[in-house]
Structures are given as structure tokens and as C-alpha cells.
Design a protein around this motif. Structure first.
Motif, PDB file in Angstrom:
ATOM      1  N   ILE A  35       0.845  -1.196   0.000  1.00  0.00           N
ATOM      2  CA  ILE A  35       0.000   0.000   0.000  1.00  0.00           C
ATOM      3  C   ILE A  35       0.884   1.251   0.000  1.00  0.00           C
ATOM      4  CG2 ILE A  35      -1.708   1.299   1.321  1.00  0.00           C
ATOM      5  CD1 ILE A  35      -2.604  -1.432   2.492  1.00  0.00           C
ATOM      6  N   PRO A  36       0.748   2.125  -1.016  1.00  0.00           N
ATOM      7  CA  PRO A  36       1.557   3.351  -1.065  1.00  0.00           C
ATOM      8  C   PRO A  36       1.382   4.179   0.212  1.00  0.00           C
ATOM      9  CG  PRO A  36       0.382   3.021  -3.135  1.00  0.00           C
ATOM     10  CD  PRO A  36      -0.160   2.019  -2.168  1.00  0.00           C
ATOM     11  N   ARG A  37       2.498   4.575   0.797  1.00  0.00           N
ATOM     12  CA  ARG A  37       2.533   5.402   2.008  1.00  0.00           C
ATOM     13  C   ARG A  37       1.868   4.733   3.203  1.00  0.00           C
ATOM     14  NH1 ARG A  37       0.566   9.778   3.001  1.00  0.00           N
ATOM     15  NH2 ARG A  37       2.365  10.857   3.878  1.00  0.00           N
ATOM     16  N   GLY A  38       1.693   3.428   3.152  1.00  0.00           N
ATOM     17  CA  GLY A  38       1.038   2.732   4.255  1.00  0.00           C
ATOM     18  C   GLY A  38       1.799   2.889   5.557  1.00  0.00           C
ATOM     19  N   ILE A  39       3.098   2.662   5.506  1.00  0.00           N
ATOM     20  CA  ILE A  39       3.905   2.762   6.721  1.00  0.00           C
ATOM     21  C   ILE A  39       4.065   4.222   7.143  1.00  0.00           C
ATOM     22  CG2 ILE A  39       6.206   2.327   7.693  1.00  0.00           C
ATOM     23  CD1 ILE A  39       6.303  -0.185   5.954  1.00  0.00           C
ATOM     24  N   THR A  40       4.112   5.122   6.177  1.00  0.00           N
ATOM     25  CA  THR A  40       4.217   6.550   6.487  1.00  0.00           C
ATOM     26  C   THR A  40       3.040   7.015   7.339  1.00  0.00           C
ATOM     27  OG1 THR A  40       5.361   6.933   4.388  1.00  0.00           O
ATOM     28  CG2 THR A  40       4.416   8.858   5.487  1.00  0.00           C
ATOM     29  N   VAL A  41       1.838   6.557   6.979  1.00  0.00           N
ATOM     30  CA  VAL A  41       0.642   6.923   7.738  1.00  0.00           C
ATOM     31  C   VAL A  41       0.747   6.415   9.173  1.00  0.00           C
ATOM     32  CG1 VAL A  41      -1.841   6.563   7.941  1.00  0.00           C
ATOM     33  CG2 VAL A  41      -0.827   7.004   5.699  1.00  0.00           C
ATOM     34  N   LEU A  42       1.236   5.183   9.335  1.00  0.00           N
ATOM     35  CA  LEU A  42       1.387   4.621  10.678  1.00  0.00           C
ATOM     36  C   LEU A  42       2.423   5.393  11.486  1.00  0.00           C
ATOM     37  CD1 LEU A  42       1.297   0.787   9.864  1.00  0.00           C
ATOM     38  CD2 LEU A  42      -0.519   2.176  10.880  1.00  0.00           C
ATOM     39  N   MET A  43       3.509   5.770  10.855  1.00  0.00           N
ATOM     40  CA  MET A  43       4.553   6.519  11.550  1.00  0.00           C
ATOM     41  C   MET A  43       4.048   7.884  12.010  1.00  0.00           C
ATOM     42  SD  MET A  43       7.257   4.735  11.951  1.00  0.00           S
ATOM     43  CE  MET A  43       8.376   6.058  12.398  1.00  0.00           C
ATOM     44  N   ASP A  44       3.159   8.486  11.229  1.00  0.00           N
ATOM     45  CA  ASP A  44       2.602   9.780  11.617  1.00  0.00           C
ATOM     46  C   ASP A  44       1.835   9.683  12.928  1.00  0.00           C
ATOM     47  OD1 ASP A  44       3.664  10.983   9.398  1.00  0.00           O
ATOM     48  OD2 ASP A  44       1.825  10.874   8.204  1.00  0.00           O
ATOM     49  N   MET A  45       1.322   8.490  13.233  1.00  0.00           N
ATOM     50  CA  MET A  45       0.552   8.302  14.461  1.00  0.00           C
ATOM     51  C   MET A  45       1.427   8.462  15.712  1.00  0.00           C
ATOM     52  SD  MET A  45      -2.593   7.781  13.556  1.00  0.00           S
ATOM     53  CE  MET A  45      -2.200   9.042  12.322  1.00  0.00           C
ATOM     54  N   LEU A  46       2.749   8.334  15.565  1.00  0.00           N
ATOM     55  CA  LEU A  46       3.640   8.536  16.710  1.00  0.00           C
ATOM     56  C   LEU A  46       3.662   9.986  17.172  1.00  0.00           C
ATOM     57  CD1 LEU A  46       6.731   6.296  15.827  1.00  0.00           C
ATOM     58  CD2 LEU A  46       4.851   5.792  17.398  1.00  0.00           C
ATOM     59  N   MET A  47       3.191  10.879  16.317  1.00  0.00           N
ATOM     60  CA  MET A  47       3.129  12.296  16.671  1.00  0.00           C
ATOM     61  C   MET A  47       1.713  12.713  17.050  1.00  0.00           C
ATOM     62  SD  MET A  47       6.250  13.421  16.405  1.00  0.00           S
ATOM     63  CE  MET A  47       6.718  11.838  17.123  1.00  0.00           C
ATOM     64  N   ASP A  48       0.810  11.737  17.161  1.00  0.00           N
ATOM     65  CA  ASP A  48      -0.588  12.004  17.495  1.00  0.00           C
ATOM     66  C   ASP A  48      -0.741  12.167  19.004  1.00  0.00           C
ATOM     67  OD1 ASP A  48      -3.468  12.033  17.474  1.00  0.00           O
ATOM     68  OD2 ASP A  48      -3.399  10.951  15.560  1.00  0.00           O
ATOM     69  N   ARG A  49      -1.975  12.314  19.453  1.00  0.00           N
ATOM     70  CA  ARG A  49      -2.256  12.414  20.889  1.00  0.00           C
ATOM     71  C   ARG A  49      -1.754  11.171  21.605  1.00  0.00           C
ATOM     72  NH1 ARG A  49      -8.493  14.256  20.839  1.00  0.00           N
ATOM     73  NH2 ARG A  49      -8.369  13.633  23.040  1.00  0.00           N
ATOM     74  N   GLU A  50      -1.491  11.320  22.896  1.00  0.00           N
ATOM     75  CA  GLU A  50      -0.767  10.306  23.656  1.00  0.00           C
ATOM     76  C   GLU A  50      -1.392   8.916  23.560  1.00  0.00           C
ATOM     77  OE1 GLU A  50       0.052   9.646  28.334  1.00  0.00           O
ATOM     78  OE2 GLU A  50       0.757  11.561  27.506  1.00  0.00           O
ATOM     79  N   VAL A  51      -2.707   8.828  23.673  1.00  0.00           N
ATOM     80  CA  VAL A  51      -3.367   7.520  23.652  1.00  0.00           C
ATOM     81  C   VAL A  51      -3.156   6.828  22.316  1.00  0.00           C
ATOM     82  CG1 VAL A  51      -5.584   6.325  23.797  1.00  0.00           C
ATOM     83  CG2 VAL A  51      -5.089   8.226  25.348  1.00  0.00           C
ATOM     84  N   ILE A  52      -3.326   7.572  21.231  1.00  0.00           N
ATOM     85  CA  ILE A  52      -3.134   6.996  19.892  1.00  0.00           C
ATOM     86  C   ILE A  52      -1.659   6.691  19.665  1.00  0.00           C
ATOM     87  CG2 ILE A  52      -3.227   7.512  17.415  1.00  0.00           C
ATOM     88  CD1 ILE A  52      -5.847   8.948  17.906  1.00  0.00           C
ATOM     89  N   ARG A  53      -0.799   7.573  20.114  1.00  0.00           N
ATOM     90  CA  ARG A  53       0.649   7.328  19.996  1.00  0.00           C
ATOM     91  C   ARG A  53       1.038   6.014  20.653  1.00  0.00           C
ATOM     92  NH1 ARG A  53       4.291  10.436  24.108  1.00  0.00           N
ATOM     93  NH2 ARG A  53       3.413   8.730  25.340  1.00  0.00           N
ATOM     94  N   ASN A  54       0.523   5.755  21.843  1.00  0.00           N
ATOM     95  CA  ASN A  54       0.867   4.529  22.561  1.00  0.00           C
ATOM     96  C   ASN A  54       0.358   3.289  21.825  1.00  0.00           C
ATOM     97  OD1 ASN A  54       1.941   6.290  24.402  1.00  0.00           O
ATOM     98  ND2 ASN A  54       0.320   6.016  25.933  1.00  0.00           N
ATOM     99  N   GLU A  55      -0.837   3.383  21.265  1.00  0.00           N
ATOM    100  CA  GLU A  55      -1.369   2.267  20.471  1.00  0.00           C
ATOM    101  C   GLU A  55      -0.526   2.059  19.215  1.00  0.00           C
ATOM    102  OE1 GLU A  55      -3.902   0.130  20.946  1.00  0.00           O
ATOM    103  OE2 GLU A  55      -4.396   0.915  22.919  1.00  0.00           O
ATOM    104  N   ALA A  56      -0.082   3.169  18.605  1.00  0.00           N
ATOM    105  CA  ALA A  56       0.741   3.073  17.398  1.00  0.00           C
ATOM    106  C   ALA A  56       2.081   2.407  17.696  1.00  0.00           C
ATOM    107  CB  ALA A  56       0.964   4.470  16.804  1.00  0.00           C
ATOM    108  N   LEU A  57       2.634   2.659  18.885  1.00  0.00           N
ATOM    109  CA  LEU A  57       3.883   2.005  19.281  1.00  0.00           C
ATOM    110  C   LEU A  57       3.718   0.488  19.305  1.00  0.00           C
ATOM    111  CD1 LEU A  57       5.277   4.199  22.197  1.00  0.00           C
ATOM    112  CD2 LEU A  57       6.461   3.636  20.075  1.00  0.00           C
ATOM    113  N   LEU A  58       2.624   0.021  19.898  1.00  0.00           N
ATOM    114  CA  LEU A  58       2.364  -1.420  19.952  1.00  0.00           C
ATOM    115  C   LEU A  58       2.165  -1.979  18.558  1.00  0.00           C
ATOM    116  CD1 LEU A  58      -0.096  -1.551  23.002  1.00  0.00           C
ATOM    117  CD2 LEU A  58       2.326  -2.153  22.981  1.00  0.00           C
ATOM    118  N   LEU A  59       1.441  -1.253  17.729  1.00  0.00           N
ATOM    119  CA  LEU A  59       1.186  -1.700  16.360  1.00  0.00           C
ATOM    120  C   LEU A  59       2.489  -1.836  15.578  1.00  0.00           C
ATOM    121  CD1 LEU A  59      -0.762  -2.232  13.969  1.00  0.00           C
ATOM    122  CD2 LEU A  59      -0.853   0.239  13.626  1.00  0.00           C
ATOM    123  N   LEU A  60       3.339  -0.826  15.660  1.00  0.00           N
ATOM    124  CA  LEU A  60       4.608  -0.853  14.919  1.00  0.00           C
ATOM    125  C   LEU A  60       5.549  -1.923  15.462  1.00  0.00           C
ATOM    126  CD1 LEU A  60       5.049   2.990  14.506  1.00  0.00           C
ATOM    127  CD2 LEU A  60       4.896   1.346  12.628  1.00  0.00           C
TER     128      LEU A  60
END
Length: 453
Positions: A129-154
Motif C-alpha cells: 500500500i503506497p505510504r502505508g507505513i508513512t501513515v502509521l509513523m505519523d501516528m507517533l506524533m498524534d495524541r498520547e493515547v493513539i501514539r501509545n497504540e501506534a507504538l504497539l502496532l509498529l
């Protein structure tokens, strides 16, 4: 009517969250309907939230005391069904750019649930998927709750996936991870620091190119900052702090291993990392954790000792540095190698003995000068004849070793004798000069030691 659809969605979510049979029936019939909601009804944020929450429930196992453990889990079947089409994953990733917090939050949870049950398939899909990982990486700069979930996902996503690891690093993972670690308080931080370190270790494990990028972009100072502790901070070792420090030490271990086994340039990568870490004075921090901090948890002390061994192994500069290091505070200062020998002779924990013994194994391997240095100190100490217990801290290295070697005769301490014998084996291994030195000692002749060249 919109309100009727929302009410129906709420009822469906509740049913799927509580009933295994509902989960089982949901998959084939429910996915097409809810995926269509995610495509066509983006303006109805409440409906989209409900659809995502229902999908999360469909992929979340329901614990039950009935049924066989080998029975197929409806949640696993649903994960398999949803992850079959790359378009489904692409649709979910597109939802991460939505403004609504809960839409992004439930989407991250849904992707994590998919990774838990269908890891390989989702890894393959996201790479397509084009930019698929880029979108996920952007979540690390999101609000704390989403950032923490993104860490587990990555963290799930990067396991044993070299291509994904490279892209994640290219998207600035190192900078983002160390920024989060710093914001959270380094080793004093909570579980988020632990998650960051786990992701970091996924990115550099057996990956020489990513290790090099870490060294060249961030350097090793941020890593060493996690290992910094204050002398005498005996009561600051909470369970979480210990886990965080162990994670950072594991990062050091991975760097000292270099690239994957058998890869050309593995040794070059390892030596480069040894040198770079030593230049940042990591040995001081490892000695404080592994040797001076006897009130630290044993797992922490053992890991730090193993890192010391790997840091100096076959590295002339680092070997010389360890040989000259002093530990302790005035007036109780002693050579680092003496202190490590004391750990070997006195510890009641077998794994700590093994870790400390590993330091001497690494110190003596292909290091004839270091072996000769240690062997040159092997001689009876003036106070040795009257000593009945362990060697004193001011006793030379070789005298302390010799006293332990004869301790089985003096006070019946066979364990100390055996441990000292292990250290002596490292000192004389493949070194005729050291063997001659040991065999020439009158004490050894008196004790009927047999030396073979």
C-alpha cells in the motif's frame, strides 16, 4: 433513518462483543456491510465509530470456560477473513487521516488486532500500500493515547520484517522514539519507554544497516542517557525502571552483536559499534550498573556484566580501558577487574557468577598482554597465611585469586576454589608464558598442581 442505523450499530456491537456465536456468524455477513459504511458514510462520524468498534469486537477473543482449547476461535477466523483483501487494509489505513479522535483510535486498535492474529499477511499487505507505513509513523506524533497504540502496532509490524524495518527507519523512527523516551523521563518513564525500546530493538536486531543509521543520525548519546543512574540510588529501582534499563541494555547487546550471523561485514559492524560506544564512556555506566550497584536487581547486574564482556572482546582499546578502570568511591577505590573477581568469588547467585566469568573470558580471549598482566600479580599476599575468609579489597588481583584457589584446603571453601579455577583457566588459555608463570609458583608445587603445556 440515520438514528435507526446508529441504534442498530450499537446493538450489533454489544452482541458481537459478548457472544462467540454472534462473532462466528458475523464475519461473512457483517464485514461487507460495515466495510461499505466505512467507504460510503464517512460524513456520519458516529456511525463510522460504531462500525469500527464493532469490527474491533469481532476480532477480540471472548474468554469462556466451556469448549476445547483447540477449538477454532471466531476472532481468529474473522481476522483471517478481513485481512485477505489488501483493499480492506488500505481502507483502514485511510481512516487514520480522519480528524475524529475515536475514528483514528478504533482504527489503530483494529489494525493491532489484525496483526495479533494475521501478522504475515498484514505485513505483506502494508508493504503493497503506497505510504502505508508513512501513515502509521505519523501516528507517533498524534495524541498520547493513539501514539501509545501506534507504538504497539509498529512493534508487531516490525518483527522479523527487514523491509518494513528499513522503511520505518527511513521515516524517522529513531528520532521519534528517542524524543518520546526523553519526554517520558528516560529510564524513570513508564511502560511507554519500554514499548519504545522494544520497537527500537526490533529495528536494529541483526540489521547492520539500521545500526549504522542509528550511529550516524542520532549517535549513541540518547541511548546512554537511558543508562545513567545516580550513585547510591538504591531505592529508585522500581520494577518499571528495571525493565526500562534492561531494554536499553538489550539494545547495547544487539549493537555489540553487529549484523546477522554469517553476513559479510558483521565483525566490522560489531567493532565499529564497540568503538563508538566506548567513546561515549559507556563502560563507566556499565560498571556502575553491573559492578558497583550491588543493590540493583540481579538481572540488571548480570546483563550489564555481559555487555562489559562483549564491549571489550577482541578490541585492544577497550581491553586497555577496562584494565585501567577503577570503581568505587574514596577511600574504597579498587581496580574494576578486582571488583569483578570479588563478585565471582562471593556471589550466591549462579547466573551472576556466569556473567562475571564471561567478562574474564572476553578479556583474556586473543589478549596475551592482558593475560600476562593478570598472571604477573599471582603471588602470595603477606596477610594470606592468616586469612580465613574472602580476600580483602586492597589485595592484588593475583593474590586474591591465589587465596581462593587454596581456600578448599584452608577453610573447606570448594566452591570459591572452583570459581577461581575457572578464572585461572582463562588467564592461561593458549598462553605458554602465563602457564610457565603459574607453574613456577612454589605454592602450586606444594599443592601438587599439574601443569601441562
Amino acid at each position: 433513518m440515520p438514528d435507526d442505523r446508529r441504534s442498530a450499530m450499537t446493538e450489533l456491537q454489544s452482541l458481537v462483543a459478548e457472544s462467540r456465536s454472534a462473532q462466528m456468524s458475523f464475519g461473512a455477513m457483517g464485514f461487507p456491510v460495515l466495510l461499505n459504511v466505512l467507504k460510503e458514510d464517512r460524513e456520519d462520524v458516529e456511525l463510522v465509530r460504531g462500525a469500527l468498534e464493532t469490527l474491533v469486537s469481532a476480532l477480540t477473543p471472548i474468554e469462556t470456560s466451556q469448549g476445547l482449547k483447540t477449538e477454532v476461535q471466531p476472532a481468529s477466523m474473522n481476522s483471517d477473513l478481513l485481512s485477505r483483501e489488501t483493499d480492506n487494509i488500505s481502507l483502514l489505513l485511510s481512516l487514520l487521516t480522519e480528524e475524529d479522535f475515536y475514528v483514528r483510535y478504533y482504527t489503530i486498535q483494529l489494525l493491532t488486532a489484525l496483526l495479533t492474529n494475521s501478522l504475515k499477511r498484514l505485513q505483506e499487505a502494508i508493504l503493497l500500500i503506497p505510504r502505508g507505513i508513512t501513515v502509521l509513523m505519523d501516528m507517533l506524533m498524534d495524541r498520547e493515547v493513539i501514539r501509545n497504540e501506534a507504538l504497539l502496532l509498529l512493534t508487531y509490524l516490525t518483527r522479523d520484517a527487514e523491509e518494513i524495518q528499513k522503511i520505518v527507519v527511513f521515516e524517522g523512527a529513531f528520532e521519534k522514539l528517542f524524543s518520546i523516551i526523553g519526554e517520558e523521563g528516560f529510564s524513570d518513564g513508564g511502560v511507554v519507554v519500554q514499548d519504545c525500546l522494544e520497537l527500537l530493538n526490533n529495528l536494529i536486531r541483526n540489521n547492520a544497516s539500521n545500526q549504522m543509521l542509528l550511529k550516524e543520525t542520532m549517535g549513541f548519546d540518547p541511548l546512554i542517557s537511558i543508562l545513567k543512574i545516580r550513585r547510591g540510588s538504591a531505592f529508585n529501582f522500581t520494577q518499571q525502571k528495571t525493565v526500562n534499563l534492561l531494554g536499553a541494555l538489550h539494545t547495547v547487546e544487539l549493537l555489540l552483536m553487529g549484523g546477522p550471523p554469517g553476513e559479510t561485514g558483521k565483525d566490522t559492524s560489531k567493532i565499529t559499534n564497540q568503538t563508538a560506544l566506548a567513546q561515549r564512556n559507556i563502560l563507566d555506566h556499565l560498571l556502575l550498573l553491573g559492578v558497583e550497584s550491588q543493590w540493583a536487581p540481579v538481572a540488571l547486574r548480570c546483563t550489564a556484566l555481559r555487555c562489559i564482556g562483549s564491549l571489550v572482546l577482541r578490541n585492544p582499546q577497550n581491553l586497555d580501558s577496562l584494565a585501567s578502570k577503577q570503581v568505587g568511591e574514596e577511600p574504597h577505590v579498587q581496580p574494576a577487574l578486582n571488583a569483578i573477581l570479588a563478585i565471582i568469588l562471593r556471589t550466591s547467585v549462579a547466573q551472576e557468577f556466569v556473567a562475571a566469568d564471561y567478562v574474564f573470558k572476553c578479556f583474556c580471549e586473543t589478549n596475551p598482554n592482558g593475560q600476562a598482566l593478570l598472571a604477573s600479580t599471582i603471588a602470595p599476599h603477606p596477610s594470606q597465611g592468616t586469612a580465613t575468609h574472602g580476600a580483602s579489597s586492597d589485595m592484588p588481583f593475583g593474590s586474591a585469586l591465589l587465596q581462593a584457589l587454596v581456600s578448599s584446603d584452608v577453610n573447606g571453601d570448594m566452591e570459591a576454589c572452583c570459581r577461581a579455577s575457572s578464572v585461572l583457566t582463562h588467564i592461561i588459555k593458549d598462553n605458554l608464558q602465563c602457564k610457565d608463570r603459574v607453574c613456577s609458583l612454589a605454592t602450586f608445587h606444594c599443592l601438587n598442581f599439574t601443569c601441562t603445556k
